[in-house]
Structure formats: structure tokens, C-alpha cells
Write an enzyme that holds these catalytic residues in place. Structure first.
Site, PDB file in Angstrom:
ATOM      1  N   ARG A  83       1.050  -0.712   0.140  1.00  0.00           N
ATOM      2  CA  ARG A  83       0.303  -0.330   0.205  1.00  0.00           C
ATOM      3  C   ARG A  83       0.725   1.640  -0.208  1.00  0.00           C
ATOM      4  O   ARG A  83       2.564   1.729   0.154  1.00  0.00           O
ATOM      5  CB  ARG A  83      -1.001  -0.366   1.272  1.00  0.00           C
ATOM      6  CG  ARG A  83      -0.721  -0.926   2.307  1.00  0.00           C
ATOM      7  CD  ARG A  83       0.742  -0.210   3.438  1.00  0.00           C
ATOM      8  NE  ARG A  83      -0.122   1.293   3.087  1.00  0.00           N
ATOM      9  CZ  ARG A  83       1.313   2.036   3.488  1.00  0.00           C
ATOM     10  NH1 ARG A  83       2.454   1.652   3.842  1.00  0.00           N
ATOM     11  NH2 ARG A  83       1.230   3.304   3.877  1.00  0.00           N
ATOM     12  N   ALA A  96       0.878   5.026  -2.188  1.00  0.00           N
ATOM     13  CA  ALA A  96       0.553   5.129  -3.804  1.00  0.00           C
ATOM     14  C   ALA A  96       1.684   5.167  -4.490  1.00  0.00           C
ATOM     15  O   ALA A  96       1.700   4.143  -5.817  1.00  0.00           O
ATOM     16  CB  ALA A  96       0.018   6.790  -3.759  1.00  0.00           C
ATOM     17  N   ARG A 149      -7.567   0.343  -6.767  1.00  0.00           N
ATOM     18  CA  ARG A 149      -7.207   0.675  -5.413  1.00  0.00           C
ATOM     19  C   ARG A 149      -7.656   2.588  -6.400  1.00  0.00           C
ATOM     20  O   ARG A 149      -6.405   3.065  -6.772  1.00  0.00           O
ATOM     21  CB  ARG A 149      -6.345   0.898  -4.634  1.00  0.00           C
ATOM     22  CG  ARG A 149      -5.831   0.104  -4.070  1.00  0.00           C
ATOM     23  CD  ARG A 149      -5.124   0.204  -2.885  1.00  0.00           C
ATOM     24  NE  ARG A 149      -6.470   1.063  -1.904  1.00  0.00           N
ATOM     25  CZ  ARG A 149      -5.339   1.527  -0.720  1.00  0.00           C
ATOM     26  NH1 ARG A 149      -4.041   1.294  -0.919  1.00  0.00           N
ATOM     27  NH2 ARG A 149      -5.873   2.171   0.160  1.00  0.00           N
ATOM     28  N   GLN A 189      -2.761   1.557   9.500  1.00  0.00           N
ATOM     29  CA  GLN A 189      -1.128   2.388   9.065  1.00  0.00           C
ATOM     30  C   GLN A 189      -0.089   2.353  10.012  1.00  0.00           C
ATOM     31  O   GLN A 189       1.650   2.846  10.094  1.00  0.00           O
ATOM     32  CB  GLN A 189      -0.437   2.888   7.803  1.00  0.00           C
ATOM     33  CG  GLN A 189      -1.562   2.287   6.837  1.00  0.00           C
ATOM     34  CD  GLN A 189      -3.299   2.478   6.742  1.00  0.00           C
ATOM     35  OE1 GLN A 189      -3.735   2.356   8.174  1.00  0.00           O
ATOM     36  NE2 GLN A 189      -3.497   1.912   5.338  1.00  0.00           N
ATOM     37  N   ASP A 225      -1.888  10.971  -1.638  1.00  0.00           N
ATOM     38  CA  ASP A 225      -2.653   9.323  -3.201  1.00  0.00           C
ATOM     39  C   ASP A 225      -3.333  10.501  -4.631  1.00  0.00           C
ATOM     40  O   ASP A 225      -2.761   9.749  -4.571  1.00  0.00           O
ATOM     41  CB  ASP A 225      -3.952   9.279  -2.082  1.00  0.00           C
ATOM     42  CG  ASP A 225      -3.250   8.151  -1.301  1.00  0.00           C
ATOM     43  OD1 ASP A 225      -2.944   7.842  -0.223  1.00  0.00           O
ATOM     44  OD2 ASP A 225      -2.996   6.863  -1.618  1.00  0.00           O
ATOM     45  N   ASN A 251      -5.544  12.256   0.690  1.00  0.00           N
ATOM     46  CA  ASN A 251      -4.020  11.362   1.374  1.00  0.00           C
ATOM     47  C   ASN A 251      -5.384  10.862   2.851  1.00  0.00           C
ATOM     48  O   ASN A 251      -6.610  10.440   2.476  1.00  0.00           O
ATOM     49  CB  ASN A 251      -3.162  12.395   1.977  1.00  0.00           C
ATOM     50  CG  ASN A 251      -2.125  11.408   2.140  1.00  0.00           C
ATOM     51  OD1 ASN A 251      -1.977  10.482   2.252  1.00  0.00           O
ATOM     52  ND2 ASN A 251      -2.541  11.254   4.081  1.00  0.00           N
ATOM     53  N   LYS A 252      -4.992   9.681   3.124  1.00  0.00           N
ATOM     54  CA  LYS A 252      -5.388   9.090   4.146  1.00  0.00           C
ATOM     55  C   LYS A 252      -6.527   9.424   5.335  1.00  0.00           C
ATOM     56  O   LYS A 252      -6.332  10.920   5.468  1.00  0.00           O
ATOM     57  CB  LYS A 252      -4.548   8.192   5.174  1.00  0.00           C
ATOM     58  CG  LYS A 252      -5.194   7.342   6.135  1.00  0.00           C
ATOM     59  CD  LYS A 252      -5.816   6.089   5.623  1.00  0.00           C
ATOM     60  CE  LYS A 252      -5.241   5.731   4.463  1.00  0.00           C
ATOM     61  NZ  LYS A 252      -6.198   5.022   4.294  1.00  0.00           N
TER      62      LYS A 252
HETATM   63  O1  MRU Z   1      -4.202   2.530   2.612  1.00  0.00           O
HETATM   64  P1  MRU Z   1      -2.906   3.284   2.352  1.00  0.00           P
HETATM   65  O2  MRU Z   1      -2.439   2.369   3.264  1.00  0.00           O
HETATM   66  O3  MRU Z   1      -2.100   2.697   0.435  1.00  0.00           O
HETATM   67  O4  MRU Z   1      -2.960   4.763   2.056  1.00  0.00           O
HETATM   68  C1  MRU Z   1      -1.590   5.709   2.242  1.00  0.00           C
HETATM   69  C2  MRU Z   1      -1.500   6.496   2.236  1.00  0.00           C
HETATM   70  O5  MRU Z   1      -2.748   7.656   2.612  1.00  0.00           O
HETATM   71  C3  MRU Z   1      -0.105   8.216   2.319  1.00  0.00           C
HETATM   72  O6  MRU Z   1      -0.144   9.257   3.451  1.00  0.00           O
HETATM   73  C4  MRU Z   1       0.123   8.058   0.827  1.00  0.00           C
HETATM   74  O7  MRU Z   1      -0.020   7.239   0.154  1.00  0.00           O
HETATM   75  C5  MRU Z   1       1.427   8.786   0.424  1.00  0.00           C
HETATM   76  S1  MRU Z   1       2.474   7.507   0.444  1.00  0.00           S
HETATM   77  C6  MRU Z   1       3.896   8.003   0.299  1.00  0.00           C
END
Ligand code: MRU
Length: 342
Positions: free
Chosen positions: A46, A48, A88, A195, A236, A246-247
């Protein structure tokens, strides 16, 4: 700092299984397109940039498997790449990498399979290697914003586990630490799938960065007590006006940062920018399964409605600056972004 999440050697793709962390550091091999789709969907991999890199290698492996079975056609390859793209939908690095992989074979005849494979492999390696360099540059650019003694808050995981290199948000922290700055990092648990609690705290410990885990609802009180000097998160997808997906939970941190007058930084490579879309409202938000929320409480088969978006949108006016490999995009981000995009 030698944590490497994605390994590609002798046409074999191996990745850290992030579902097992922090209890077990185990690698798994992705042997075909279904393995890749399942790893991305189930968050074995996981983040991006990491998703984009694994998708690129996955498409190379898929083309190779088809060619070995004498069943390769570019038409079929395109259809299969669409299947991968939909796993995704928010992280634009996925479609960005898939586009690069399908484009690089466009002018080659279906029958020239040697050349197709060569191009696909070179492109996947390029995507991976350039992400390593990009993370270094983001780290160097962003580390100037951190002072000795700062306490930083981060959300989710934007480190080596989420990229091909040292990470984006965490890469900045590693670079600042290399410069002998003493830093303390508060890490949001990042509900619902943790995470922060499972990955970021583990990664920071591997890299000997002082860190403290907090539940997501504790950030406001830390800010009120002036215990956070700055916030750095990843992204993302970033729209043309600088809005950031983002998350889930990132937006609430940005609102809190604004209220408490704390700088709120987003660190992201240009592969995360989507200048085809004007604003964050056009970014598709991935909805995840209800079990991610219910199983945490050991609630099974319950007739409970669950709302589980994986990401939220932070408007660009709440962001102090976006730290990229090409430099720092300061306010007004929606205007300054054009000095950086090609
Ligand atoms: O659902 P995830 O774990 O893929 O979400 C990841 C994030 O939100 C990260 O902050 C984002 O992908 C940047 S990673 C450099």
C-alpha cells in the site's frame, strides 16, 4: 536506512507482506497478475508510489507469462491493465504507472514480443529507480523545514514501506535526522486499519527515530499543549488547484493545524499530481469493506451500517506547502503549482 519494500531480481517480484507487520517481517512473491491485484487490494502492499511500482512490475510479469503461454496480445494486455487499475481508485500513481507501461508498447507490433518485454521491463525499472531518487530529493528539500528539537506529527505511513525509496513524509524526517537534528515524531494510529500503529511506528523504530504512538483523537490535545511544531503527511492524489487526497483523517489534522497555527505540510512526488482535474471534489474516493471497522471490535455478521472511506480531501488553502522533488510549492499553492508542473 536500508529497509527495501519492493525487490525485483531475475524477473522475480518480492515484496514485504505489510499485513503481517509489525509481528513478522516476511516477504511474499507475486507470480502473476492475480497475485498483484490481490496484494494491492488487501493492502499487503500500500502507499501510492509503492502501488504504482508494484503494478508496473506486475504488468511486466503478466506480459511475460502470457508470452510464455503463447497467448499475448496487446488488446488483452490493455483489458487486464484496466482490471489492475480499478483495484485502488484514489492513488493516482497506480493509473500513472499503468499508463506508462501500456504506452511504452504502443508502437510495437504484437508479434515483436522480445521488444515488448524489453520495453516493459525497462519502464518498470525506470519507475522504481526514479521513485528512489525522487524520495531522496523530497527528503533533502523538506528537511530544511525541520529544526533541531522539533516534534513532528504524521498520519498513516508515507515511508519506505509506501515507496521505492526512503519515503516522502518520513524521508524528510530521515534526512533531518541524518543532519543530526534531534526530532521526535508523534504517530497517529490511523484507524481503521492502523497504518500508523502497525507500520509507521515499526519503520521509525527500525531507523532509530524517537517516536510516540497516539490514538487519532489525541492529536488536538497535543496541539493545544503546543507539543507539535509541524505536521507532515503524504498524498494519494493532488488536483490542479493543490487539493490533496490522503488517508482518512488527514483533513481533520489540517483543520486542527489551522486553528492552532501549526504548519501543515504535504510531501509528494509529481507522479501523485493529477493536473487533469481541477479540484479535490473530482478525486474518486475509495470505499473499503465494513469488516475493516467491525472486526477491530470483534463484531461479526452484525447488521450494522458502516461508512468506511479510505481517503479524504484537504483543501489547498489549509496546506502550508507541498514538498516535492522539484522544490517546495508555497502558498498560494493553486497558483504556484504551475511553476513546477511541465
Ligand atoms: O490506504 P493506504 O495505506 O495505501 O494509504 C496510504 C496513504 O494515505 C499515504 O499517505 C499515501 O499513499 C502516500 S505514501 C508515500
Amino acid at each position: 536506512m536500508n529497509l527495501k519494500t519492493i525487490h525485483f531480481e531475475n524477473n522475480t517480484l518480492r515484496i514485504i507482506n505489510q499485513q503481517l507487520l509489525p509481528h513478522k517481517l516476511e516477504f511474499c512473491e507475486l507470480k502473476n497478475l492475480d497475485d498483484v491485484i490481490s496484494a494491492i487490494t488487501s493492502l499487503i502492499i500500500r502507499g501510492a508510489p509503492a502501488i504504482g511500482i508494484v503494478a508496473a512490475y506486475g504488468l511486466f510479469i503478466h506480459a511475460r507469462n502470457l508470452i510464455l503461454n503463447n497467448s499475448f496480445s496487446k488488446e488483452l494486455f490493455l483489458i487486464d491493465s484496466k482490471r489492475l487499475e480499478s483495484c485502488r481508485p484514489t492513488a493516482v500513481n497506480l493509473s500513472w504507472a499503468i499508463n506508462m507501461m501500456t504506452e511504452c508498447t504502443r508502437s510495437i507490433a504484437d508479434t515483436d514480443v522480445e521488444l515488448i518485454l524489453e520495453k516493459l521491463k525497462d519502464t518498470a525499472l525506470f519507475i522504481h529507480n526514479s521513485d528512489i531518487q525522487t524520495c531522496e530529493s523530497i527528503g533533502n528539500n523538506g528537511s530544511a523545514l525541520i529544526s533541531d528539537g522539533d516534534t513532528v506529527l504524521t498520519h498513516c505511513n508515507a515511508g519506505s514501506l509506501a515507496t521505492g525509496g526512503i519515503g516522502t513524509a518520513l524521508g524528510i524526517i530521515y534526512k533531518a535526522q541524518d543532519q543530526n537534528k534531534k526530532i521526535h515524531v508523534f504517530v497517529d494510529e490511523t484507524r481503521p486499519v492502523g497504518q500508523g500503529a502497525r507500520l509507521t511506528i515499526w519503520e521509525l523504530q527500525q531507523n532509530k527515530v524517537q517516536s510516540t504512538l497516539i490514538a487519532d483523537n489525541m492529536a488536538a490535545s497535543l496541539m493545544q499543549k503546543k507539543q507539535i511544531q509541524l505536521i507532515i503527511v503524504g498524498a494519494d492524489r493532488i488536483s490542479k488547484n493543490g487539493d490533496v487526497a490522503n488517508k482518512i483523517g488527514t483533513y481533520s489534522l489540517a483543520v486542527l493545524a489551522d486553528y492552532h497555527k501549526i504548519p501543515f505540510y504535504v510531501a509528494a512526488p509529481f507522479s501523485t499530481f493529477d493536473i487533469q482535474i481541477d479540484s479535490g471534489s473530482q478525486i474518486p474516493i475509495e470505499m473499503r469493506a465494513s469488516h475493516e471497522i467491525l472486526e477491530f471490535w470483534n463484531i461479526r455478521n452484525a447488521d450494522i451500517q458502516v461508512y468506511n472511506p479510505a481517503f479524504d480531501i484537504t483543501p489547498s488553502d489549509l496546506i502550508t506547502a507541498i514538498i516535492t522533488e522539484r522544490g517546495i510549492i508555497n502558498k498560494p499553492i493553486s497558483k504556484n503549482i504551475f511553476n513546477y508542473v511541465n
